[in-house]
Each structure stands twice: as C-alpha cells, then as structure tokens.
Scaffold this motif. Sequence first.
Motif, PDB file in Angstrom:
ATOM      1  N   LYS A  25     -72.567 -19.949 -62.954  1.00 42.36           N
ATOM      2  CA  LYS A  25     -73.913 -20.553 -62.983  1.00 42.36           C
ATOM      3  C   LYS A  25     -74.948 -19.555 -62.493  1.00 42.36           C
ATOM      4  O   LYS A  25     -75.988 -19.353 -63.128  1.00 42.36           O
ATOM      5  CB  LYS A  25     -73.938 -21.818 -62.124  1.00 42.36           C
ATOM      6  CG  LYS A  25     -75.319 -22.448 -62.013  1.00 42.36           C
ATOM      7  CD  LYS A  25     -75.303 -23.716 -61.203  1.00 42.36           C
ATOM      8  CE  LYS A  25     -75.108 -23.414 -59.735  1.00 42.36           C
ATOM      9  NZ  LYS A  25     -75.262 -24.613 -58.886  1.00 42.36           N
ATOM     10  N   HIS A  26     -74.675 -18.895 -61.369  1.00 41.21           N
ATOM     11  CA  HIS A  26     -75.642 -17.933 -60.830  1.00 41.21           C
ATOM     12  C   HIS A  26     -75.785 -16.712 -61.738  1.00 41.21           C
ATOM     13  O   HIS A  26     -76.881 -16.158 -61.856  1.00 41.21           O
ATOM     14  CB  HIS A  26     -75.271 -17.535 -59.398  1.00 41.21           C
ATOM     15  CG  HIS A  26     -75.552 -18.633 -58.424  1.00 41.21           C
ATOM     16  ND1 HIS A  26     -76.823 -18.925 -57.986  1.00 41.21           N
ATOM     17  CD2 HIS A  26     -74.733 -19.534 -57.837  1.00 41.21           C
ATOM     18  CE1 HIS A  26     -76.772 -19.950 -57.163  1.00 41.21           C
ATOM     19  NE2 HIS A  26     -75.517 -20.344 -57.054  1.00 41.21           N
ATOM     20  N   GLU A  27     -74.709 -16.313 -62.398  1.00 41.51           N
ATOM     21  CA  GLU A  27     -74.802 -15.208 -63.360  1.00 41.51           C
ATOM     22  C   GLU A  27     -75.701 -15.595 -64.534  1.00 41.51           C
ATOM     23  O   GLU A  27     -76.486 -14.772 -65.020  1.00 41.51           O
ATOM     24  CB  GLU A  27     -73.415 -14.814 -63.859  1.00 41.51           C
ATOM     25  CG  GLU A  27     -72.594 -14.098 -62.804  1.00 41.51           C
ATOM     26  CD  GLU A  27     -71.131 -13.897 -63.205  1.00 41.51           C
ATOM     27  OE1 GLU A  27     -70.709 -14.417 -64.272  1.00 41.51           O
ATOM     28  OE2 GLU A  27     -70.416 -13.232 -62.444  1.00 41.51           O
ATOM     29  N   ALA A  28     -75.606 -16.849 -64.988  1.00 42.76           N
ATOM     30  CA  ALA A  28     -76.461 -17.319 -66.090  1.00 42.76           C
ATOM     31  C   ALA A  28     -77.929 -17.323 -65.667  1.00 42.76           C
ATOM     32  O   ALA A  28     -78.804 -16.874 -66.419  1.00 42.76           O
ATOM     33  CB  ALA A  28     -76.029 -18.711 -66.546  1.00 42.76           C
ATOM     34  N   TYR A  29     -78.220 -17.815 -64.457  1.00 43.06           N
ATOM     35  CA  TYR A  29     -79.598 -17.782 -63.959  1.00 43.06           C
ATOM     36  C   TYR A  29     -80.098 -16.340 -63.854  1.00 43.06           C
ATOM     37  O   TYR A  29     -81.242 -16.046 -64.146  1.00 43.06           O
ATOM     38  CB  TYR A  29     -79.704 -18.420 -62.573  1.00 43.06           C
ATOM     39  CG  TYR A  29     -79.684 -19.926 -62.565  1.00 43.06           C
ATOM     40  CD1 TYR A  29     -80.552 -20.670 -63.355  1.00 43.06           C
ATOM     41  CD2 TYR A  29     -78.822 -20.613 -61.717  1.00 43.06           C
ATOM     42  CE1 TYR A  29     -80.543 -22.045 -63.318  1.00 43.06           C
ATOM     43  CE2 TYR A  29     -78.815 -21.995 -61.664  1.00 43.06           C
ATOM     44  CZ  TYR A  29     -79.674 -22.708 -62.467  1.00 43.06           C
ATOM     45  OH  TYR A  29     -79.676 -24.071 -62.420  1.00 43.06           O
ATOM     46  N   GLU A  30     -79.239 -15.449 -63.412  1.00 35.36           N
ATOM     47  CA  GLU A  30     -79.608 -14.046 -63.227  1.00 35.36           C
ATOM     48  C   GLU A  30     -79.995 -13.389 -64.550  1.00 35.36           C
ATOM     49  O   GLU A  30     -80.916 -12.580 -64.611  1.00 35.36           O
ATOM     50  CB  GLU A  30     -78.444 -13.289 -62.588  1.00 35.36           C
ATOM     51  CG  GLU A  30     -78.771 -11.910 -62.131  1.00 35.36           C
ATOM     52  CD  GLU A  30     -79.681 -11.859 -60.910  1.00 35.36           C
ATOM     53  OE1 GLU A  30     -80.403 -10.866 -60.790  1.00 35.36           O
ATOM     54  OE2 GLU A  30     -79.671 -12.799 -60.104  1.00 35.36           O
ATOM     55  N   ARG A  31     -79.305 -13.747 -65.623  1.00 34.77           N
ATOM     56  CA  ARG A  31     -79.556 -13.139 -66.936  1.00 34.77           C
ATOM     57  C   ARG A  31     -80.705 -13.799 -67.691  1.00 34.77           C
ATOM     58  O   ARG A  31     -81.258 -13.217 -68.620  1.00 34.77           O
ATOM     59  CB  ARG A  31     -78.295 -13.207 -67.797  1.00 34.77           C
ATOM     60  CG  ARG A  31     -77.209 -12.261 -67.371  1.00 34.77           C
ATOM     61  CD  ARG A  31     -76.089 -12.211 -68.387  1.00 34.77           C
ATOM     62  NE  ARG A  31     -75.556 -13.505 -68.726  1.00 34.77           N
ATOM     63  CZ  ARG A  31     -74.505 -14.080 -68.137  1.00 34.77           C
ATOM     64  NH1 ARG A  31     -73.887 -13.453 -67.171  1.00 34.77           N
ATOM     65  NH2 ARG A  31     -74.077 -15.251 -68.521  1.00 34.77           N
ATOM     66  N   ALA A  32     -81.047 -15.022 -67.305  1.00 35.15           N
ATOM     67  CA  ALA A  32     -82.035 -15.797 -68.071  1.00 35.15           C
ATOM     68  C   ALA A  32     -83.448 -15.246 -67.916  1.00 35.15           C
ATOM     69  O   ALA A  32     -83.848 -14.822 -66.847  1.00 35.15           O
ATOM     70  CB  ALA A  32     -82.006 -17.260 -67.624  1.00 35.15           C
ATOM     71  N   TRP A  33     -84.201 -15.269 -68.984  1.00 38.75           N
ATOM     72  CA  TRP A  33     -85.620 -14.909 -68.949  1.00 38.75           C
ATOM     73  C   TRP A  33     -86.410 -16.052 -68.332  1.00 38.75           C
ATOM     74  O   TRP A  33     -87.342 -15.839 -67.588  1.00 38.75           O
ATOM     75  CB  TRP A  33     -86.156 -14.670 -70.354  1.00 38.75           C
ATOM     76  CG  TRP A  33     -85.823 -13.341 -70.948  1.00 38.75           C
ATOM     77  CD1 TRP A  33     -85.068 -12.341 -70.401  1.00 38.75           C
ATOM     78  CD2 TRP A  33     -86.246 -12.866 -72.215  1.00 38.75           C
ATOM     79  NE1 TRP A  33     -84.989 -11.282 -71.261  1.00 38.75           N
ATOM     80  CE2 TRP A  33     -85.708 -11.580 -72.384  1.00 38.75           C
ATOM     81  CE3 TRP A  33     -87.020 -13.408 -73.230  1.00 38.75           C
ATOM     82  CZ2 TRP A  33     -85.927 -10.819 -73.522  1.00 38.75           C
ATOM     83  CZ3 TRP A  33     -87.237 -12.656 -74.366  1.00 38.75           C
ATOM     84  CH2 TRP A  33     -86.693 -11.371 -74.507  1.00 38.75           C
ATOM     85  N   LEU A  34     -86.056 -17.284 -68.711  1.00 32.54           N
ATOM     86  CA  LEU A  34     -86.791 -18.478 -68.295  1.00 32.54           C
ATOM     87  C   LEU A  34     -85.826 -19.630 -68.086  1.00 32.54           C
ATOM     88  O   LEU A  34     -84.763 -19.673 -68.697  1.00 32.54           O
ATOM     89  CB  LEU A  34     -87.779 -18.910 -69.391  1.00 32.54           C
ATOM     90  CG  LEU A  34     -88.851 -17.941 -69.827  1.00 32.54           C
ATOM     91  CD1 LEU A  34     -89.501 -18.423 -71.119  1.00 32.54           C
ATOM     92  CD2 LEU A  34     -89.876 -17.789 -68.730  1.00 32.54           C
ATOM     93  N   LEU A  35     -86.241 -20.584 -67.251  1.00 31.45           N
ATOM     94  CA  LEU A  35     -85.558 -21.864 -67.143  1.00 31.45           C
ATOM     95  C   LEU A  35     -86.452 -22.881 -67.839  1.00 31.45           C
ATOM     96  O   LEU A  35     -87.653 -22.962 -67.543  1.00 31.45           O
ATOM     97  CB  LEU A  35     -85.375 -22.270 -65.678  1.00 31.45           C
ATOM     98  CG  LEU A  35     -84.885 -23.713 -65.518  1.00 31.45           C
ATOM     99  CD1 LEU A  35     -83.384 -23.772 -65.756  1.00 31.45           C
ATOM    100  CD2 LEU A  35     -85.261 -24.273 -64.178  1.00 31.45           C
ATOM    101  N   LEU A  36     -85.902 -23.621 -68.766  1.00 40.19           N
ATOM    102  CA  LEU A  36     -86.652 -24.657 -69.478  1.00 40.19           C
ATOM    103  C   LEU A  36     -86.177 -26.007 -68.970  1.00 40.19           C
ATOM    104  O   LEU A  36     -84.996 -26.326 -69.071  1.00 40.19           O
ATOM    105  CB  LEU A  36     -86.415 -24.555 -70.982  1.00 40.19           C
ATOM    106  CG  LEU A  36     -86.634 -23.169 -71.588  1.00 40.19           C
ATOM    107  CD1 LEU A  36     -86.299 -23.181 -73.071  1.00 40.19           C
ATOM    108  CD2 LEU A  36     -88.041 -22.691 -71.337  1.00 40.19           C
TER     109      LEU A  36
END
Length: 147
Positions: A25-36
């Motif tokens: 989960k934290h890796e996905a947040y780290e790679r994301a440009w934005l949270l929708l």
Amino acid sequence: MHAYAAARGAGDAVRFLGHVDEETKHEAYERAWLLLLPSLKEGWGLVIGEAGMHSTPAIAYRSAGGTRESIDDGVSGVLVDDKVGFTAALMALLGDERRRRETRQGGTVDEPTPTRGTVPSPPSRRSSAPRPAAGGSGCCRSAGSGP
C-alpha cells in the motif's frame, strides 16, 4: 471497474491491486502522482493522510466531510464542488508537471513523534520517476510504473 477500464481502452494502463499488505500500500502511494477520492461522503478520509505521508496530493469533494480538514486546497491537493470540477482538477494536474511537483511539496509535513501504541510510517523512498494517479484506496496504478 475492470470492465469499465477495459471498455475505455485503459485495461493495459491500469492495475487493480485489490487488498494489499501495508508495505505494498505504501509503495503504491509512493509511486502515485495523485490520490483521487471521488466519495461524496467521507467521515474522515484516512487515505488522504496516508497519501500525504508520501507527499501524494489528493483531489476530493469539498462537501464530502473530512476532506476539508485533510487537504489544504491548492497546496497539498485540490478540493472541488462537482464532477466537472473533479475532472478539470484531474486533467489540470496530470497535464502540468510543475504544478504536480508543487502540490507534492505542499503536501510534505513534518511527522509528529509517534506516541505509545502507534506505528511510525515507513521511511520515504521517493523516486524521481513519473508517478501515475492512484484510486481512493491506493488500489490502482498505471501499468509500467513499477513492479
């Protein structure tokens, strides 16, 4: 959601991770440009804080509830009033790398000292690689943005 993405030709561009462990989960947040966060009602908006731990700005509805307390509008993300505004904010940030970088920097805050019974967040592994948008639960990311 899978069928919706496929019907719009985005099946190869989006990965649905489903339920994941904390590290993933934290890796996905780290790679994301934005949270929708397209929720019209949100009691607290925990995902906004989780994304913010990784300097990932959020786009959310102003009237959803906890979003106003979690997003500094125009600094750590964007608060919108309707679907048109949500889409416009998304397109504007996706199309403006400099503005995305500014909102990522605005979303960086000093983390408080953990208190007894809390788990500190993982250390930042910020990459300079492009970051795709993530879904509200951190469940989705663009293909080709990592393992």
